[in-house]
Scaffold this motif. Structure first.
Motif, short mmCIF file in Angstrom:
data_model
loop_
_atom_site.label_atom_id
_atom_site.label_comp_id
_atom_site.label_asym_id
_atom_site.label_seq_id
_atom_site.Cartn_x
_atom_site.Cartn_y
_atom_site.Cartn_z
N ILE A 295 -29.18 -34.99 -28.88
CA ILE A 295 -29.06 -33.56 -28.61
C ILE A 295 -30.45 -32.97 -28.46
CG2 ILE A 295 -28.15 -31.36 -29.49
CD1 ILE A 295 -25.99 -33.46 -29.31
N GLY A 296 -30.70 -32.29 -27.36
CA GLY A 296 -31.98 -31.59 -27.17
C GLY A 296 -31.75 -30.09 -27.20
N LEU A 297 -32.71 -29.37 -27.78
CA LEU A 297 -32.63 -27.92 -27.84
C LEU A 297 -33.59 -27.36 -26.79
CD1 LEU A 297 -31.53 -25.41 -29.36
CD2 LEU A 297 -33.45 -25.67 -30.95
N LEU A 298 -33.06 -26.65 -25.81
CA LEU A 298 -33.88 -26.17 -24.69
C LEU A 298 -34.87 -25.11 -25.18
CD1 LEU A 298 -34.15 -26.72 -21.68
CD2 LEU A 298 -32.56 -24.86 -21.24
N ASN A 299 -36.14 -25.33 -24.83
CA ASN A 299 -37.20 -24.46 -25.35
C ASN A 299 -38.35 -24.41 -24.35
OD1 ASN A 299 -38.82 -22.92 -27.08
ND2 ASN A 299 -38.40 -24.20 -28.86
N PHE B 62 -33.34 -32.91 -16.09
CA PHE B 62 -33.21 -33.84 -14.97
C PHE B 62 -33.87 -35.19 -15.24
CE2 PHE B 62 -32.79 -29.56 -13.27
CZ PHE B 62 -31.51 -29.67 -12.74
N LYS B 63 -34.75 -35.21 -16.21
CA LYS B 63 -35.32 -36.49 -16.64
C LYS B 63 -34.28 -37.30 -17.40
CE LYS B 63 -40.25 -35.98 -17.75
NZ LYS B 63 -41.10 -35.72 -18.92
N GLY B 64 -33.33 -36.61 -18.02
CA GLY B 64 -32.35 -37.30 -18.85
C GLY B 64 -32.93 -37.66 -20.22
N THR B 65 -33.82 -36.84 -20.71
CA THR B 65 -34.46 -37.11 -22.00
C THR B 65 -33.42 -37.19 -23.12
OG1 THR B 65 -36.39 -35.91 -21.20
CG2 THR B 65 -36.27 -36.29 -23.59
N THR B 66 -32.44 -36.28 -23.09
CA THR B 66 -31.36 -36.33 -24.08
C THR B 66 -30.01 -36.29 -23.35
OG1 THR B 66 -31.35 -33.90 -24.28
CG2 THR B 66 -32.70 -35.12 -25.86
N ASP B 67 -28.97 -36.73 -24.06
CA ASP B 67 -27.63 -36.73 -23.47
C ASP B 67 -27.08 -35.31 -23.31
OD1 ASP B 67 -27.52 -39.55 -23.42
OD2 ASP B 67 -26.98 -39.58 -25.55
N VAL B 68 -27.39 -34.48 -24.31
CA VAL B 68 -26.87 -33.12 -24.34
C VAL B 68 -28.04 -32.15 -24.43
CG1 VAL B 68 -25.37 -31.49 -25.59
CG2 VAL B 68 -24.78 -33.93 -25.53
N VAL B 69 -27.97 -31.06 -23.68
CA VAL B 69 -28.99 -30.00 -23.77
C VAL B 69 -28.29 -28.70 -24.16
CG1 VAL B 69 -30.62 -28.57 -22.46
CG2 VAL B 69 -30.57 -31.05 -22.11
N VAL B 70 -28.79 -28.08 -25.22
CA VAL B 70 -28.16 -26.88 -25.78
C VAL B 70 -29.03 -25.65 -25.51
CG1 VAL B 70 -27.43 -25.75 -27.92
CG2 VAL B 70 -27.00 -28.19 -27.58
N CYS B 71 -28.40 -24.57 -25.07
CA CYS B 71 -29.13 -23.32 -24.84
C CYS B 71 -28.13 -22.16 -24.88
CB CYS B 71 -29.82 -23.35 -23.49
SG CYS B 71 -28.72 -23.63 -22.10
N ASP B 72 -28.64 -20.93 -24.87
CA ASP B 72 -27.70 -19.81 -24.81
C ASP B 72 -27.21 -19.64 -23.37
OD1 ASP B 72 -29.19 -17.77 -23.29
OD2 ASP B 72 -30.46 -17.58 -25.05
N GLY B 73 -26.16 -18.84 -23.22
CA GLY B 73 -25.51 -18.72 -21.92
C GLY B 73 -26.34 -18.03 -20.87
N PHE B 74 -27.30 -17.22 -21.29
CA PHE B 74 -28.16 -16.55 -20.32
C PHE B 74 -29.09 -17.57 -19.67
CE2 PHE B 74 -31.33 -13.93 -18.43
CZ PHE B 74 -30.75 -12.70 -18.20
N VAL B 75 -29.81 -18.28 -20.51
CA VAL B 75 -30.75 -19.30 -20.03
C VAL B 75 -30.00 -20.39 -19.24
CG1 VAL B 75 -32.37 -21.10 -20.77
CG2 VAL B 75 -32.36 -18.89 -21.91
N GLY B 76 -28.85 -20.81 -19.79
CA GLY B 76 -28.09 -21.88 -19.15
C GLY B 76 -27.58 -21.47 -17.78
N ASN B 77 -27.08 -20.25 -17.68
CA ASN B 77 -26.53 -19.79 -16.41
C ASN B 77 -27.62 -19.66 -15.35
OD1 ASN B 77 -25.75 -17.35 -14.53
ND2 ASN B 77 -23.85 -18.22 -15.30
N VAL B 78 -28.75 -19.07 -15.75
CA VAL B 78 -29.85 -18.91 -14.79
C VAL B 78 -30.37 -20.28 -14.35
CG1 VAL B 78 -32.26 -18.17 -14.61
CG2 VAL B 78 -30.56 -16.61 -15.57
N THR B 79 -30.53 -21.19 -15.30
CA THR B 79 -31.05 -22.52 -14.97
C THR B 79 -30.10 -23.27 -14.05
OG1 THR B 79 -32.07 -22.56 -17.15
CG2 THR B 79 -31.96 -24.65 -15.98
N LEU B 80 -28.81 -23.21 -14.38
CA LEU B 80 -27.80 -23.88 -13.54
C LEU B 80 -27.84 -23.34 -12.11
CD1 LEU B 80 -25.17 -25.67 -13.35
CD2 LEU B 80 -23.91 -23.58 -13.83
N LYS B 81 -27.83 -22.02 -11.98
CA LYS B 81 -27.79 -21.42 -10.64
C LYS B 81 -29.10 -21.64 -9.89
CE LYS B 81 -24.27 -17.95 -11.60
NZ LYS B 81 -24.11 -16.58 -12.13
N ALA B 82 -30.22 -21.61 -10.61
CA ALA B 82 -31.50 -21.89 -9.95
C ALA B 82 -31.51 -23.33 -9.43
CB ALA B 82 -32.67 -21.66 -10.91
#
Lengths: 357, 357
Positions: free
Chosen positions: A179-183, A223-243
């Motif tokens: 599990i990685g924590l997005l920071n 995108f490196k695949g450093t961890t299996d799971v990446v955790v973040c809040d929905g704001f950061v996650g949504n922006v990152t996904l759409k970007a």
């Protein structure tokens, strides 16, 4: 083992023209699957007839008189359209008639309807949206939350980590996914207070052997695949996904334009067509279609609204796999072990579902 | 018009081996530029001599006895290494001997040193990092903040919007650049409270004709080029930037691998080499190197730490253009018009610079 899924056939930009061909194709590949197709009965029957599947032994049609459109506000989906295909499909999960539901309808409405009909799981404060990103290790990176929760407290992110871990483990057959924590940096001193406090919670779980917490990860680690799971809040996650989706589309356009620019580049592309095909396959977003709405008392999967038939079939397949691998039961067990029932969750259980999307 | 820049020649992963060749090459293209190269005198002189530029009429060497490493904590850069090349380069801007400074040193240290030496501008609470992303309209999208401020209040984002607008306008010659506020959806009801309150501030400025506020934008709009400037907090900006860089690197690797897979794909790539070159050019991150540290009382530009000589030259060019187009004066004027001096800013002016990075 027979598994029945409910499909909201009216959702998405294309409705039954996409969902029904996808459903029929999926059944061909998956002999143990049964599908309940939900929507306007006349329309669905006509489409099934057109595709010579009106007597398919593993298809049932369930009439629903209303349709939640892509622009409908959450309130409309929730309070006015009580006989929508979306809602009826989710109710089939609640009633135990389907093991999971798939919809390409609008995300906010689907989350609100699912929370209202199914309720959140014991020990979970807020459901999250989890999807898959491709990575350089040729595996999937599971990322959550992707937009259900724009403001998160540390215990929410903590719960996302637990749910992501269970989902990855069940779907990919990995015992202790990382599990990685997005920071904004990998050092412990980096980030805002919410992220730092979340890291402490995850470290505690790691120390107790309950979660395999890797530590902080940065945007490129997705995108490196450093961890299996990446955790973040929905704001950061949504922006990152759409970007990322936007950049992917941009690159695809440039590739197409440049290789079609003149006879020479077209010849090059023709000769190297194997490479061109593999590149497109590798980044084909259809392969990653099907986001999980995690933390509900039932499995709900969300397809991209603009999905074509091939892509929607992937979302059905993901829902089928989640049902097959008992994701729901595994989630209950692990959340029960890890999460005490918080006051917020107890309150949420009785209140109207939130509209944080 | 003669413009002098100061260059921190010791910063970055490669130090003078990259910065000095870049400086010499830049001077060839820019006859009005003078450069003060800052660092260990012996090392710089030797490198200049090796490149037969030790008597270059537009190069001066300024000795600085210390080097801020990429791993140095901010405190070390700020309090212990008072004669670092980074700090001396920034001091040259403060003393009016250089119009702008360029460093490839570590971002946190550069921001802290710049805030300490130059101070923030009147009317600005917190400096921000602004960089350029390529877009599908074949133009630049200016995005800020990219990591200086992980927690932002609406008035901070408001100030970022003003600074981004001025920078874009000055650098690109566009009278009223459009400003987008990064969010999880385009509708006004979307997002968290900070973003919603920021939108209200920007709408007020728009109504007064001071800013050209487009409204909310989503992650994909960065690469679509929907607006000239995209505003977000440093957490979201940093994650998005790094995720995009990561995806770009991933795609480049796949392209290289697939076209080198066998003789046929290699032949295709050879025949279509024009297309291959244009694709690489289009996404070459070197072309976008050189982030502005905006909101200080002087111009500071940050190059990627891993920049090669070609890439570092782009950062120098960007600093030169900012000086040439009077970005600093334009910022002062517009901020003065728009921003009242807040109590927070007045306090920050006397306090130790923050270490939010």
């Amino acid at each position: 083992m027979i598994i029945t899924l409910s499909i909201d056939c009216m959702g998405g930009d294309h409705g039954s023209a996409v969902t029904i061909p996808a459903a029929i194709s999926f059944l061909k590949h998956e002999p143990e699957a049964f599908l309940i197709l939900v929507g306007l009965e006349d329309e669905l029957s006509a489409e099934l007839k057109r595709l010579k599947a009106d007597t398919h032994p593993r298809i049932t049609v369930q009439h629903a008189s209303e349709v939640v459109t892509m622009d409908d506000p959450i309130e409309v989906a929730l309070r006015r359209k009580k006989d929508s295909s979306m809602r009826v499909a989710v109710e089939l999960v609640k009633d135990g008639k389907a093991k999971a539901c798939v919809s390409a309808g609008n995300t906010g409405a689907l989350m609100a309807v699912s929370r209202y009909v199914l309720k959140t799981m014991q020990g979970v404060d807020r459901p999250a949206i989890c999807s898959i990103m491709p990575n350089q290790k040729n595996g999937p990176t599971y990322m959550l939350d992707l937009g259900a929760n724009v403001d998160c407290e540390p215990h929410h992110l903590h719960q996302f980590a637990v749910m992501g871990s269970v989902l990855f483990s069940a779907m990919e057959g990995t015992a202790r996914p990382t599990i990685g924590l997005l920071n904004v940096g990998t050092e412990e001193i980096k980030g805002n207070e919410v992220v730092k406090a979340t890291a402490r919670l995850l470290q505690q779980d790691h120390a107790r052997g309950l979660l395999n917490f890797y530590g902080n990860v940065e945007g490129n680690d997705i995108f490196k695949g450093t961890t299996d799971v990446v955790v973040c809040d929905g704001f950061v996650g949504n922006v990152t996904l759409k970007a990322s989706e936007g950049l992917g589309r941009f690159m695809k356009d440039v590739l197409n334009t440049e290789f079609r620019r003149n006879p020479l580049t077209m010849l090059g592309a023709l000769i190297a067509r194997g490479a061109m095909r593999r590149i497109k396959d590798r980044f084909n977003p259809s392969r990653y279609n099907g986001a999980s709405l995690l933390g509900l008392r039932g499995l709900v999967f969300k397809s991209h609204g603009g999905a074509d038939s091939y892509s929607f079939e992937w979302a059905i397949k993901r829902a089928f796999d989640a049902a097959k691998y008992n994701v729901q039961e595994q989630l209950s067990t692990m959340i029960g072990e890890l999460m005490p029932c918080t006051p917020e969750r107890a309150a949420a259980d009785t209140a109207t579902p939130g509209s944080t999307i």
